[in-house]
Design a protein around this motif. Structure first.
Motif, PDB file in Angstrom:
ATOM      1  N   ARG A  37     -37.190  17.830  38.928  1.00  0.00           N
ATOM      2  CA  ARG A  37     -35.923  18.300  38.385  1.00  0.00           C
ATOM      3  C   ARG A  37     -35.569  19.660  38.945  1.00  0.00           C
ATOM      4  NH1 ARG A  37     -38.282  19.271  33.222  1.00  0.00           N
ATOM      5  NH2 ARG A  37     -38.645  17.024  33.046  1.00  0.00           N
ATOM      6  N   SER A  38     -34.263  19.894  39.027  1.00  0.00           N
ATOM      7  CA  SER A  38     -33.749  21.195  39.465  1.00  0.00           C
ATOM      8  C   SER A  38     -32.960  21.814  38.324  1.00  0.00           C
ATOM      9  CB  SER A  38     -32.838  21.040  40.690  1.00  0.00           C
ATOM     10  OG  SER A  38     -33.578  20.599  41.815  1.00  0.00           O
ATOM     11  N   VAL A  39     -33.176  23.090  38.093  1.00  0.00           N
ATOM     12  CA  VAL A  39     -32.479  23.832  37.035  1.00  0.00           C
ATOM     13  C   VAL A  39     -31.581  24.871  37.706  1.00  0.00           C
ATOM     14  CG1 VAL A  39     -32.728  25.321  35.027  1.00  0.00           C
ATOM     15  CG2 VAL A  39     -34.384  23.466  35.423  1.00  0.00           C
ATOM     16  N   VAL A  40     -30.285  24.855  37.357  1.00  0.00           N
ATOM     17  CA  VAL A  40     -29.306  25.763  37.950  1.00  0.00           C
ATOM     18  C   VAL A  40     -28.557  26.477  36.828  1.00  0.00           C
ATOM     19  CG1 VAL A  40     -27.215  25.922  39.368  1.00  0.00           C
ATOM     20  CG2 VAL A  40     -29.066  24.336  40.005  1.00  0.00           C
ATOM     21  N   PRO A  41     -28.358  27.779  36.949  1.00  0.00           N
ATOM     22  CA  PRO A  41     -27.625  28.504  35.894  1.00  0.00           C
ATOM     23  C   PRO A  41     -26.124  28.193  35.936  1.00  0.00           C
ATOM     24  CG  PRO A  41     -28.172  29.980  37.698  1.00  0.00           C
ATOM     25  CD  PRO A  41     -28.860  28.685  37.993  1.00  0.00           C
ATOM     26  N   ILE A  42     -25.512  28.140  34.731  1.00  0.00           N
ATOM     27  CA  ILE A  42     -24.052  28.001  34.608  1.00  0.00           C
ATOM     28  C   ILE A  42     -23.512  29.380  34.250  1.00  0.00           C
ATOM     29  CG2 ILE A  42     -22.171  26.870  33.352  1.00  0.00           C
ATOM     30  CD1 ILE A  42     -24.152  24.573  32.757  1.00  0.00           C
ATOM     31  N   GLU A  43     -22.611  29.867  35.062  1.00  0.00           N
ATOM     32  CA  GLU A  43     -22.130  31.232  34.873  1.00  0.00           C
ATOM     33  C   GLU A  43     -20.641  31.269  34.532  1.00  0.00           C
ATOM     34  OE1 GLU A  43     -23.103  33.516  38.317  1.00  0.00           O
ATOM     35  OE2 GLU A  43     -25.272  33.238  38.114  1.00  0.00           O
TER      36      GLU A  43
END
Length: 424
Positions: free
Chosen positions: A142-148
């Motif tokens: 899995r890849s985790v990406v921040p929502i800004e």
């Protein structure tokens, strides 16, 4: 009634050797391609999860949903988006969560509102992360990406593919792996067939041992011929010198020269030929002594009196001794001074005959001490007759006779142990 033992022909052995190589190479290729397929599928899975997570994180409606209302209202807006992404891509789950790790979406709606299972700290700090972890759907990539929003991390999105899905991708490549392996096996079998056929054209249906005997015979004639040539040349020089001395009236010196020559030769003859000794080996050593002298190498033979013959026939004995002496002379002649070769023959307490061949050469590098016995390998430049046959033949002759061959250093010494003739 006695039955004759059937020996595999040289051609059959070549075919079997090629066939064995094909099987081993094909198996290694299958393993390699399988690992390569796994690595490729894993890399693709990581790339897809990261790309999908980034796409979701950049969607304006996602940032708006997590900033303008409660978690429940955010779930109402975001769950359909996550479901659509999972339907349209190979992604197995899309989890949008708060910065505290509470799920706002999930592949299983019952898991919404529960803590996310995985690493989120880099995402909270504004960095992307790809990892392998165990969640509610099992092990996954899995890849985790921040929502800004407005330059601030307001939520996180995780997109993942289960390892089971990655494995199914590998399974889809199995037909390709099998096809490549089958093609290689077919080519290898064809090469083995041609190699066997080519060998049969040369050697017919002769057993491999007969072919080896033929090579041994050739080597025996070669090394014995070189020895006799050198001996003839040396004797000719000495005779010319003796004649010249007598013409000058220096008869005593001429007689001393000829007597010394006869004395050296008689020493070898007495020790080798006495009782059961091998006169062929004696003749060879006499010639090799002259060959060593020609090349400026001091020649010493230390022989136990009345040593019996080995179990080798005359041809194999000359081939074995001749090749080892040739190697020793070559090494000494190209090495530092003083240049010398020492040959020893003795009978051990167990009755076996021990032959030693030592030289003052620079020795054999540790990394090639086993390779020098391989057919075709040589540290010398190839000549008209090729190289890399002598030591391979020496090992084959020794093994066939039930003997042993060892190489030691300081000084370089080849030590051969052979059963005596008639030994059981």
């Amino acid at each position: 009634m006695a039955t004759a033992k059937r020996h595999a022909s040289a051609a059959s052995r070549v075919f079997i050797a090629f066939l064995g190589a094909v099987v081993v190479i094909t198996a290694l290729l299958v393993v390699l391609l399988t690992f390569q397929a796994q690595a490729t599928e894993r890399a693709e899975a990581e790339a897809v999860t990261l790309a999908v997570a980034r796409t979701i994180a950049e969607m304006p409606e996602v940032a708006q949903a997590v900033t303008r209302g409660s978690d429940a209202s955010a779930t109402t807006e975001l769950q359909p988006i996550a479901a659509r992404v999972m339907d349209e891509t190979p992604i197995d789950f899309v989890t949008i969560m708060t910065t505290g790790g509470i799920r706002l979406t999930h592949a299983d709606p019952a898991e919404i509102g529960k803590p996310y299972l995985g690493t989120i700290e880099p995402g909270v700090q504004g960095r992307e992360l790809t990892e392998e972890a165990v969640g509610t759907l099992g092990p996954s990539l899995r890849s985790v990406v921040p929502i800004e929003a407005d330059g601030k991390v307001v939520a996180l999105v995780s997109a993942g593919i289960t390892l089971g899905s990655v494995g199914s991708g590998v399974v889809r490549q199995v037909p390709f792996v099998i096809a490549v392996a089958a093609a290689l096996a077919a080519i290898g079998l064809l090469a083995a067939w041609f190699a066997g056929r080519f060998t049969r054209r040369i050697a017919g249906d002769l057993p491999a041992s007969t072919v080896r005997d033929a090579v041994s015979s050739y080597e025996s004639v070669r090394t014995l011929g070189e020895a006799l040539r050198a001996q003839t040349h040396e004797h000719g020089n000495r005779m010319h010198t003796a004649v010249a001395l007598m013409e000058l009236g220096r008869t005593d010196e001429a007689i001393e020269l000829l007597t010394e020559t006869a004395r050296s030769s008689q020493y070898l003859v007495d020790r080798v030929v006495a009782r059961d000794g091998d006169p062929t080996v004696a003749a060879l050593l006499l010639g090799k002594a002259a060959q060593a002298t020609e090349r400026g190498v001091e020649w010493t033979v230390d022989m136990q009196p009345a040593i019996p013959r080995t179990a080798l026939g005359a041809v194999d004995a000359v081939s074995l001794v001749g090749n080892l002496v040739d190697n020793a002379i070559d090494a000494a002649a190209t090495g530092p001074e003083p240049r010398w070769v020492r040959v020893g023959m003795a009978q051990a307490s167990d009755g076996r005959i021990v032959l030693t061949f030592s030289d003052s050469g620079q020795g054999v590098a540790v990394e090639i001490r086993e390779r020098i016995f391989e057919h075709g390998f040589s540290t010398k430049p190839a000549g008209a007759d090729g190289r890399g046959v002598g030591l391979a033949l020496v090992r084959a002759i020794t093994d066939a006779a039930g003997g042993t061959l060892e190489l030691t250093a300081d000084p370089t010494t080849f030590r051969v142990q052979l059963p005596a003739r008639g030994a059981q």
